[in-house]
Design a protein around this motif. Structure first.
Motif, PDB file in Angstrom:
ATOM      1  N   UNK A   1      34.294  22.839  52.527  1.00 18.42           N
ATOM      2  CA  UNK A   1      34.573  24.228  52.953  1.00 18.42           C
ATOM      3  C   UNK A   1      35.987  24.682  52.600  1.00 18.42           C
ATOM      4  N   UNK A   2      36.961  23.759  52.701  1.00 19.46           N
ATOM      5  CA  UNK A   2      38.341  24.120  52.351  1.00 19.46           C
ATOM      6  C   UNK A   2      38.458  24.449  50.866  1.00 19.46           C
ATOM      7  N   UNK A   3      37.804  23.643  50.026  1.00 20.81           N
ATOM      8  CA  UNK A   3      37.821  23.909  48.586  1.00 20.81           C
ATOM      9  C   UNK A   3      37.154  25.253  48.283  1.00 20.81           C
ATOM     10  N   UNK A   4      36.091  25.561  49.013  1.00 21.04           N
ATOM     11  CA  UNK A   4      35.395  26.833  48.796  1.00 21.04           C
ATOM     12  C   UNK A   4      36.300  28.012  49.143  1.00 21.04           C
ATOM     13  N   UNK A   5      36.976  27.918  50.277  1.00 24.11           N
ATOM     14  CA  UNK A   5      37.888  28.997  50.698  1.00 24.11           C
ATOM     15  C   UNK A   5      39.012  29.170  49.685  1.00 24.11           C
ATOM     16  N   UNK A   6      39.607  28.044  49.256  1.00 20.33           N
ATOM     17  CA  UNK A   6      40.702  28.106  48.291  1.00 20.33           C
ATOM     18  C   UNK A   6      40.209  28.673  46.962  1.00 20.33           C
ATOM     19  N   UNK A   7      39.016  28.270  46.536  1.00 16.39           N
ATOM     20  CA  UNK A   7      38.469  28.756  45.273  1.00 16.39           C
ATOM     21  C   UNK A   7      38.249  30.260  45.279  1.00 16.39           C
ATOM     22  N   UNK A   8      37.665  30.778  46.356  1.00 18.96           N
ATOM     23  CA  UNK A   8      37.432  32.225  46.463  1.00 18.96           C
ATOM     24  C   UNK A   8      38.760  32.972  46.509  1.00 18.96           C
ATOM     25  N   UNK A   9      39.730  32.438  47.254  1.00 13.69           N
ATOM     26  CA  UNK A   9      41.053  33.065  47.343  1.00 13.69           C
ATOM     27  C   UNK A   9      41.753  33.076  45.990  1.00 13.69           C
ATOM     28  N   UNK A  10      41.631  31.970  45.244  1.00 15.63           N
ATOM     29  CA  UNK A  10      42.216  31.904  43.892  1.00 15.63           C
ATOM     30  C   UNK A  10      41.660  33.011  43.005  1.00 15.63           C
ATOM     31  N   UNK A  11      40.347  33.138  43.007  1.00 18.68           N
ATOM     32  CA  UNK A  11      39.701  34.113  42.116  1.00 18.68           C
ATOM     33  C   UNK A  11      40.085  35.536  42.493  1.00 18.68           C
ATOM     34  N   UNK A  12      39.976  35.862  43.788  1.00 20.88           N
ATOM     35  CA  UNK A  12      40.262  37.235  44.213  1.00 20.88           C
ATOM     36  C   UNK A  12      41.739  37.585  44.035  1.00 20.88           C
ATOM     37  N   UNK A  13      42.638  36.687  44.474  1.00 17.14           N
ATOM     38  CA  UNK A  13      44.076  36.963  44.411  1.00 17.14           C
ATOM     39  C   UNK A  13      44.580  37.102  42.990  1.00 17.14           C
ATOM     40  N   UNK A  14      44.171  36.197  42.113  1.00 12.70           N
ATOM     41  CA  UNK A  14      44.671  36.247  40.743  1.00 12.70           C
ATOM     42  C   UNK A  14      44.016  37.364  39.933  1.00 12.70           C
ATOM     43  N   UNK A  15      42.764  37.701  40.257  1.00  6.43           N
ATOM     44  CA  UNK A  15      42.144  38.874  39.621  1.00  6.43           C
ATOM     45  C   UNK A  15      42.909  40.139  40.005  1.00  6.43           C
ATOM     46  N   UNK A  16      43.368  40.200  41.256  1.00  5.96           N
ATOM     47  CA  UNK A  16      44.158  41.352  41.710  1.00  5.96           C
ATOM     48  C   UNK A  16      45.486  41.429  40.965  1.00  5.96           C
ATOM     49  N   UNK A  17      46.128  40.281  40.748  1.00  8.00           N
ATOM     50  CA  UNK A  17      47.405  40.258  40.019  1.00  8.00           C
ATOM     51  C   UNK A  17      47.210  40.722  38.580  1.00  8.00           C
TER      52      UNK A  17
END
Length: 314
Positions: free
Chosen positions: A11-27
């Motif tokens: 679950x931690x990897x899943x949360x980090x993975x989704x955050x990586x994708x959304x945050x860096x797509x925003x940047x």
């Protein structure tokens, strides 16, 4: 990894993975919309954001497959592990390119634009990625652990040699660039502070220039510090495993170190959004636009509800 630990880390990897994708797509979107992609530093920042996005979309899923010990061919496992290594090497190369770019901005401000042309800029970006790919897939050509089997339960440390990770990745591709970047940023800060002191009360345009350089360099140093903090524990534990034969490093500690390296890719967008003015401004515009649209939708919904309630009954 044990089954109980897997259900904690998954679950931690899943949360980090989704955050990586959304945050860096925003940047990436923010830099694109504000027109900063024409500036070399922001070009490198976008490339770094792409690497972090790939951590969330590619590396974390591959790491999960490796953690559960998926059955695959030996070279197939080496290829998956090479992808994991490649994005770390690419991140180091891009961070070094950013440091060199900021150094040139301060060292040769008058000839910087002619020296760092668009063509040279994209050549450097391409070299960072190509070099990272070539160096990360070396284990596929012999520098790996010999298992003597055509197929294996794919686990990272079953196929990747400790000598490759310690001598080549850590000692050759991590520590020397880190020392160079530290020296470059020290030069940048000393130079900008000296120039700012020299221009106090003069009101010269160069004062504003060096203030901007100082602030942006400070933000990029924070990115570098986070990179060191997130990656150094894992490298140190791998080095201890390689050299300290009498020292036991628990597998859970290694997994926590890997999780920390993945979290680094999720933290970077937060630094960009809060510390770099152009990206912060673009993110705030998006936030205001989304808030305005949400308010408009709520008003329209309330109006429709009021109209329905006030209709006379037939």
């Amino acid at each position: 990894m044990g089954s109980s630990a897997l259900w904690v880390f998954l679950p931690l990897e899943t949360i980090i993975g989704v955050t990586c994708c959304l945050g860096n797509a925003l940047v990436i979107w923010a830099v694109w919309t504000c027109g900063a992609l024409r500036q070399p530093t922001f070009c490198f920042i976008v490339s770094l954001a792409v690497a972090d996005f790939l951590v969330g979309s590619v590396v974390i899923p591959v790491s999960v497959l490796v953690d559960i010990g998926i059955n695959t061919s030996f070279h197939g496992c080496l290829f998956m592990c090479g992808i994991i290594i490649m994005l770390e090497v690419a991140s180091v190369a891009l961070l070094l390119a950013i440091a060199v770019d900021r150094f040139l901005r301060v060292r040769i401000p008058l000839t910087y634009r002619s020296t760092v042309s668009k063509k040279r800029l994209w050549i450097v970006v391409a070299l960072c990625w190509v070099t990272a790919a070539l160096l990360s897939f070396i284990p596929m050509f012999g520098w790996h652990r010999s298992l003597g089997a055509d197929s294996t339960e794919c686990r990272f440390f079953n196929v990747i040699s400790y000598s490759y990770l310690v001598y080549f990745i850590f000692f050759s591709l991590y520590l020397p660039p880190l020392a160079i970047m530290t020296g470059l940023y020290c030069y940048i800060f000393l130079t900008t502070r000296r120039q700012l002191r020299a221009n106090i009360g003069v009101g010269a345009k160069s004062s504003t220039y060096y203030q901007k350089e100082h602030r942006l360099a400070a933000s990029l140093v924070l990115v570098l510090v986070l990179f060191v903090v997130c990656w150094l524990p894992l490298f140190l534990m791998v080095t201890v495993r390689s050299y300290g034969h009498n020292i036991e490093v628990p597998s859970v500690a290694i997994e926590l170190g890997v999780l920390l390296t993945h979290a680094h890719s999720a933290v970077n967008p937060i630094v960009y959004a809060f510390k770099i003015p152009k990206i912060k401004e673009a993110c705030m515009k998006l936030w205001r636009r989304c808030s305005h649209n949400s308010e408009q939708q709520q008003i329209e919904q309330n109006n429709r509800q009021n109209n329905t309630n006030t209709k006379p009954a037939r």
